[in-house]
Scaffold this motif. Structure first.
Motif, PDB file in Angstrom:
ATOM      1  N   SER A  71       0.804  -1.110  -0.095  1.00 26.34           N
ATOM      2  CA  SER A  71       0.153   0.020   0.112  1.00 26.34           C
ATOM      3  C   SER A  71       0.889   1.110   0.145  1.00 26.34           C
ATOM      4  CB  SER A  71      -1.026   0.099   1.286  1.00 26.34           C
ATOM      5  OG  SER A  71      -1.608   1.434   1.308  1.00 26.34           O
ATOM      6  N   GLU A  72       0.686   2.311  -0.995  1.00 25.38           N
ATOM      7  CA  GLU A  72       1.408   3.387  -0.946  1.00 25.38           C
ATOM      8  C   GLU A  72       0.821   4.299   0.042  1.00 25.38           C
ATOM      9  OE1 GLU A  72       1.297   5.374  -4.830  1.00 25.38           O
ATOM     10  OE2 GLU A  72       2.601   3.622  -5.664  1.00 25.38           O
ATOM     11  N   GLU A  73      -0.247   4.257   0.335  1.00 24.46           N
ATOM     12  CA  GLU A  73      -1.152   4.941   1.441  1.00 24.46           C
ATOM     13  C   GLU A  73      -0.686   4.746   2.783  1.00 24.46           C
ATOM     14  OE1 GLU A  73      -2.786   3.274  -0.973  1.00 24.46           O
ATOM     15  OE2 GLU A  73      -3.539   4.697  -2.123  1.00 24.46           O
ATOM     16  N   LEU A  74      -0.246   3.485   3.063  1.00 27.95           N
ATOM     17  CA  LEU A  74       0.380   2.752   4.313  1.00 27.95           C
ATOM     18  C   LEU A  74       1.624   3.441   4.542  1.00 27.95           C
ATOM     19  CD1 LEU A  74       0.206   1.340   6.802  1.00 27.95           C
ATOM     20  CD2 LEU A  74       1.367  -0.668   5.525  1.00 27.95           C
ATOM     21  N   LEU A  75       2.425   3.728   3.503  1.00 28.29           N
ATOM     22  CA  LEU A  75       3.937   4.366   3.566  1.00 28.29           C
ATOM     23  C   LEU A  75       3.632   5.885   3.835  1.00 28.29           C
ATOM     24  CD1 LEU A  75       5.561   2.781   0.289  1.00 28.29           C
ATOM     25  CD2 LEU A  75       5.958   2.113   2.752  1.00 28.29           C
ATOM     26  N   GLU A  76       2.526   6.279   3.318  1.00 28.93           N
ATOM     27  CA  GLU A  76       2.436   7.899   3.727  1.00 28.93           C
ATOM     28  C   GLU A  76       1.930   8.000   5.102  1.00 28.93           C
ATOM     29  OE1 GLU A  76       2.551  12.047   3.339  1.00 28.93           O
ATOM     30  OE2 GLU A  76       3.494  10.413   1.873  1.00 28.93           O
ATOM     31  N   GLU A  77       0.938   7.189   5.498  1.00 28.59           N
ATOM     32  CA  GLU A  77       0.482   7.360   6.866  1.00 28.59           C
ATOM     33  C   GLU A  77       1.201   6.904   7.886  1.00 28.59           C
ATOM     34  OE1 GLU A  77      -3.093   5.228   6.000  1.00 28.59           O
ATOM     35  OE2 GLU A  77      -2.611   3.540   7.368  1.00 28.59           O
ATOM     36  N   TRP A  78       2.232   6.049   7.665  1.00 28.74           N
ATOM     37  CA  TRP A  78       2.920   5.370   8.940  1.00 28.74           C
ATOM     38  C   TRP A  78       4.390   6.373   9.008  1.00 28.74           C
ATOM     39  CZ3 TRP A  78       1.606   2.339  13.101  1.00 28.74           C
ATOM     40  CH2 TRP A  78       2.659   2.110  13.795  1.00 28.74           C
ATOM     41  N   THR A  79       4.601   6.780  10.291  1.00 28.32           N
ATOM     42  CA  THR A  79       5.783   7.683  10.445  1.00 28.32           C
ATOM     43  C   THR A  79       6.666   6.965  11.678  1.00 28.32           C
ATOM     44  OG1 THR A  79       4.871   9.724   9.715  1.00 28.32           O
ATOM     45  CG2 THR A  79       7.088   9.843  11.208  1.00 28.32           C
ATOM     46  N   TRP A  80       7.986   6.452  11.316  1.00 33.50           N
ATOM     47  CA  TRP A  80       8.711   5.747  12.527  1.00 33.50           C
ATOM     48  C   TRP A  80       9.259   6.637  13.366  1.00 33.50           C
ATOM     49  CZ3 TRP A  80       8.263   0.761  12.905  1.00 33.50           C
ATOM     50  CH2 TRP A  80       7.787  -0.127  11.714  1.00 33.50           C
ATOM     51  N   THR A  81       9.512   6.412  14.564  1.00 31.45           N
ATOM     52  CA  THR A  81       9.884   7.343  15.496  1.00 31.45           C
ATOM     53  C   THR A  81      11.455   7.094  15.777  1.00 31.45           C
ATOM     54  OG1 THR A  81       9.680   5.826  17.386  1.00 31.45           O
ATOM     55  CG2 THR A  81       7.836   7.299  16.839  1.00 31.45           C
ATOM     56  N   GLU A  82      11.937   5.938  15.375  1.00 32.08           N
ATOM     57  CA  GLU A  82      13.412   5.964  15.599  1.00 32.08           C
ATOM     58  C   GLU A  82      14.106   5.280  14.206  1.00 32.08           C
ATOM     59  OE1 GLU A  82      14.935   4.570  19.530  1.00 32.08           O
ATOM     60  OE2 GLU A  82      13.210   3.484  19.362  1.00 32.08           O
ATOM     61  N   ASP A 216      30.762  -6.706  16.012  1.00 30.20           N
ATOM     62  CA  ASP A 216      29.812  -5.817  16.206  1.00 30.20           C
ATOM     63  C   ASP A 216      29.831  -4.506  15.435  1.00 30.20           C
ATOM     64  OD1 ASP A 216      28.501  -7.932  17.925  1.00 30.20           O
ATOM     65  OD2 ASP A 216      29.423  -6.978  19.989  1.00 30.20           O
ATOM     66  N   ILE A 217      28.765  -4.209  14.774  1.00 25.91           N
ATOM     67  CA  ILE A 217      28.977  -2.725  14.113  1.00 25.91           C
ATOM     68  C   ILE A 217      28.223  -1.683  14.794  1.00 25.91           C
ATOM     69  CG2 ILE A 217      28.433  -1.832  11.626  1.00 25.91           C
ATOM     70  CD1 ILE A 217      28.536  -4.663  10.856  1.00 25.91           C
ATOM     71  N   ALA A 218      28.523  -0.422  14.433  1.00 27.77           N
ATOM     72  CA  ALA A 218      28.032   0.776  15.272  1.00 27.77           C
ATOM     73  C   ALA A 218      26.428   0.770  14.606  1.00 27.77           C
ATOM     74  CB  ALA A 218      28.549   1.797  14.791  1.00 27.77           C
ATOM     75  N   GLY A 219      25.521   0.980  15.554  1.00 19.13           N
ATOM     76  CA  GLY A 219      24.191   0.948  15.067  1.00 19.13           C
ATOM     77  C   GLY A 219      23.913   2.328  14.761  1.00 19.13           C
ATOM     78  N   GLY A 220      24.349   3.364  15.565  1.00 14.15           N
ATOM     79  CA  GLY A 220      24.010   4.840  15.223  1.00 14.15           C
ATOM     80  C   GLY A 220      22.339   5.130  15.329  1.00 14.15           C
ATOM     81  N   ASN A 221      21.635   4.180  16.257  1.00 11.78           N
ATOM     82  CA  ASN A 221      20.076   4.715  16.538  1.00 11.78           C
ATOM     83  C   ASN A 221      20.212   6.065  16.934  1.00 11.78           C
ATOM     84  OD1 ASN A 221      17.571   3.966  16.334  1.00 11.78           O
ATOM     85  ND2 ASN A 221      17.471   3.605  18.487  1.00 11.78           N
ATOM     86  N   ARG A 222      18.827   6.583  16.520  1.00  9.58           N
ATOM     87  CA  ARG A 222      18.461   8.009  16.989  1.00  9.58           C
ATOM     88  C   ARG A 222      17.039   8.373  16.617  1.00  9.58           C
ATOM     89  NH1 ARG A 222      18.116  10.833  12.312  1.00  9.58           N
ATOM     90  NH2 ARG A 222      19.221  10.521  10.707  1.00  9.58           N
ATOM     91  N   PRO A 223      16.672   9.289  17.317  1.00 11.12           N
ATOM     92  CA  PRO A 223      14.978   9.495  16.901  1.00 11.12           C
ATOM     93  C   PRO A 223      14.935  10.015  15.408  1.00 11.12           C
ATOM     94  CG  PRO A 223      15.680  10.463  18.892  1.00 11.12           C
ATOM     95  CD  PRO A 223      17.152  10.135  18.523  1.00 11.12           C
TER      96      PRO A 223
END
Length: 562
Positions: A71-82, A216-223
């Motif tokens: 769904s292209e609509e799902l891609l538009e409506e869902w926003t990841w926080t991290e 182990d590789i650096a993840g670099g997680n962030r908001p």
């Protein structure tokens, strides 16, 4: 319309990424009736069960999700926080998908399939659950995931421990409070690398029992920022196209360069830039890291140098530095503070390679060097990958052939999605498909779309039976093994080769030829009338031919690349 409430066109086992997308395709694309059986009480698959502290995806969130194919609509409506989503957010995403596409109504939760048998007379699969419920279907589709059967080693005295114990793959939903506890964590694979930093922040003391260190590789997680989200959504079509054209299913390509073709300074700069960006980019900096030992060593030493920089105690840093296997021949976890954890006063690294675990006692863990008394044990000991859950289902094909018996010396499949002797059985991301060597949602979508097109092909021709020919299966296995032999992957004792399970046949379980090459192979098989398969109806087949298309296609692509 099905003849009864227990008869379906297809039965799907599992309601994670694979099962949800497969159900959507069966029902809303093909108009077939389907029942999904799921052992858990909700959707999510691995993201339902793996709730340990720090659990998160190791592909970036925006491409660890369904694409525009759903769904292209799902891609538009869902926003990841991290940047790398945590378990609660991924589970919430899959619950949203199930609700948005009305998938819940066809899923039976809290229900484990314990037997699936093919009836040659009717040409249908008979499925039995742990509750005694029975269902039949023309097609049986396993969507059980590659890492869904936990591995709990048979340590002597394991049941004698008087404290609490947990496995990262079966974590309590209510969570665990480690405040003031002495904790022993057994295992330093991906789950251990994620959980240990979180546990160390609460516990009085943590003993990390390590047998084999990882790169182990650096993840670099962030908001994720609003700007991140907009840039991603504006380019989703290009992003997804790229994921389908790369070997690992990532939206970035491996440059056509070798590690030793550049100077030491340039190579170091390339690695450093990839390290700073985080994620698996370091593994895609050069195109020969998995096939050339000298090239691989340049990446391995770069990572060991990062460990020495992060860990203050030189002896601990050395223990954390892999030297017995090449880089990326075991799954390289992404770390977010893992190495820094060993600078804490309340964390002790225990080398159980030199001093192996002897037994689990009432009070803790005894190694060859002594006993570690703890209040809590955490088993981060991984899974019986790829085949473990398939065997537990109790799948029997023609003449009552047990899948476990057929695969006693190792799996044999055609394209990693089917196996001879088991008509109308499809295995999403099964053994000898790219699966765990790729970004999983991209591999899942490729399999589900291919199965969907296959079933449409059958219906258009008035057929309802498909089965791979034994010679096609032998050819695919030979091709799989030949490609494996060109790489460094067999050099490591990893779960990728089954080395973590005593007695498990040793072979590379995923296909290492690349998702891009594999996709072309599967498409060529389909375009040539499902070359290598026999098709027809129950009790009557129309024959089928095999032109060795898979190996021919790979040879063509390899020649073009060179």
């Amino acid at each position: 319309m099905r003849p009864s409430d227990n008869d379906f066109d297809a039965v799907v086992i599992g309601a994670g990424f694979s099962g949800l997308y497969m159900l959507h395709r069966l029902r809303d694309t093909l108009g077939l009736t389907a029942r999904v059986f799921e052992a858990a009480d909700d959707v999510g698959g691995t993201w339902y069960w793996n709730r340990y502290p720090g659990a998160r995806c190791d592909s970036e969130s925006y491409f660890y999700s369904f694409s525009d194919r759903l769904s292209e609509e799902l891609l538009e409506e869902w926003t990841w926080t991290e940047r790398f989503a945590g378990q609660p957010e991924i589970l919430g995403y899959l619950q949203h998908v199930a609700e948005r596409f009305d998938l819940y109504r066809d899923i039976r939760f809290g229900t484990r399939v314990v037997a699936a048998e093919y009836d040659e007379t009717s040409g249908r699969w008979s499925v039995r659950t742990d509750a005694g419920e029975r269902a039949t279907a023309t097609y049986l589709i396993t969507a059980v995931g590659c890492l869904s059967t936990t591995n709990l080693p048979e340590f002597p005295g394991r049941d004698s421990f008087r404290g609490d114990w947990y496995h990262t793959g079966l974590w309590p939903h209510e969570g665990v409070d480690f405040t003031g506890k002495r904790v022993a964590v057994i295992g330093t694979g991906a789950t251990g690398v994620q959980a240990i930093p979180e546990i160390a922040q609460e516990a009085e003391h943590v003993y990390v029992l390590q047998r084999t260190p990882n790169y182990d590789i650096a993840g670099g997680n962030r908001p994720m920022t609003e700007e991140d989200g907009r840039a991603i959504k504006d380019n989703y079509r290009e992003i997804w196209q790229t994921t389908r054209e790369t070997g690992f299913g990532f939206p970035y390509r491996t440059p056509e360069r070798t590690a030793l073709s550049v100077s030491d300074d340039e190579r170091r700069q390339i690695y450093e830039e990839a390290w700073q960006r985080g994620g698996f980019r370091l593994g895609t900096t050069f195109n020969d890291l998995l096939v050339d030992e000298d090239a691989n060593e340049t990446a391995a030493e770069f990572l060991r140098a990062r460990i020495r920089e992060r860990v203050r105690d030189p002896e601990v840093a050395e223990l954390l530095s892999p030297r017995d296997h090449p880089f990326f021949t075991k799954r390289p976890p992404l770390e977010n503070g893992y190495y820094d954890t060993f600078n804490r006063d309340n964390v002790t690294l225990v080398n159980v390679r030199d001093a192996p675990i002897q037994e689990i006692t009432e009070r803790g863990v005894r190694t060859a060097d002594g006993e570690y008394e703890v209040d809590t044990l955490v088993y981060a000991t991984g899974f019986d990958a790829m085949t473990g859950t398939l065997f537990k289902i109790g799948i029997r094909g023609r003449d009552g052939l047990d899948l476990r018996e057929k695969w006693a010396k190792g799996p044999t499949s055609y394209l990693g999605v089917t196996t001879s002797g088991f008509p109308n059985l499809f295995m999403i991301t099964g053994p000898q498909s790219p699966s765990v060597l790729t970004n999983m949602p991209v591999a899942i979508e490729q399999h589900v779309d291919w199965i969907t097109d296959c079933l449409r092909h059958l219906r258009e021709r008035g057929a309802d039976l498909i089965e791979p020919l034994p010679e096609a299966e032998r050819d695919w296995v030979d091709h799989h093994d030949e490609v494996t032999a060109t790489t460094l992957l067999p050099r490591a004792n990893s779960w990728w080769v089954g080395a973590n399970i005593p007695g498990k046949p040793r072979s590379l379980y995923p296909y290492v030829g690349g998702l891009d090459v594999y996709r072309v192979i599967c498409d060529r098989v389909a375009a040539r009338g499902y070359d290598g398969f026999t098709t027809g109806s129950a009790g009557r087949t129309t024959g089928g031919g095999f032109a060795g298309v898979a190996r021919a296609t790979f040879d063509e692509l390899a020649a073009e690349a060179s």
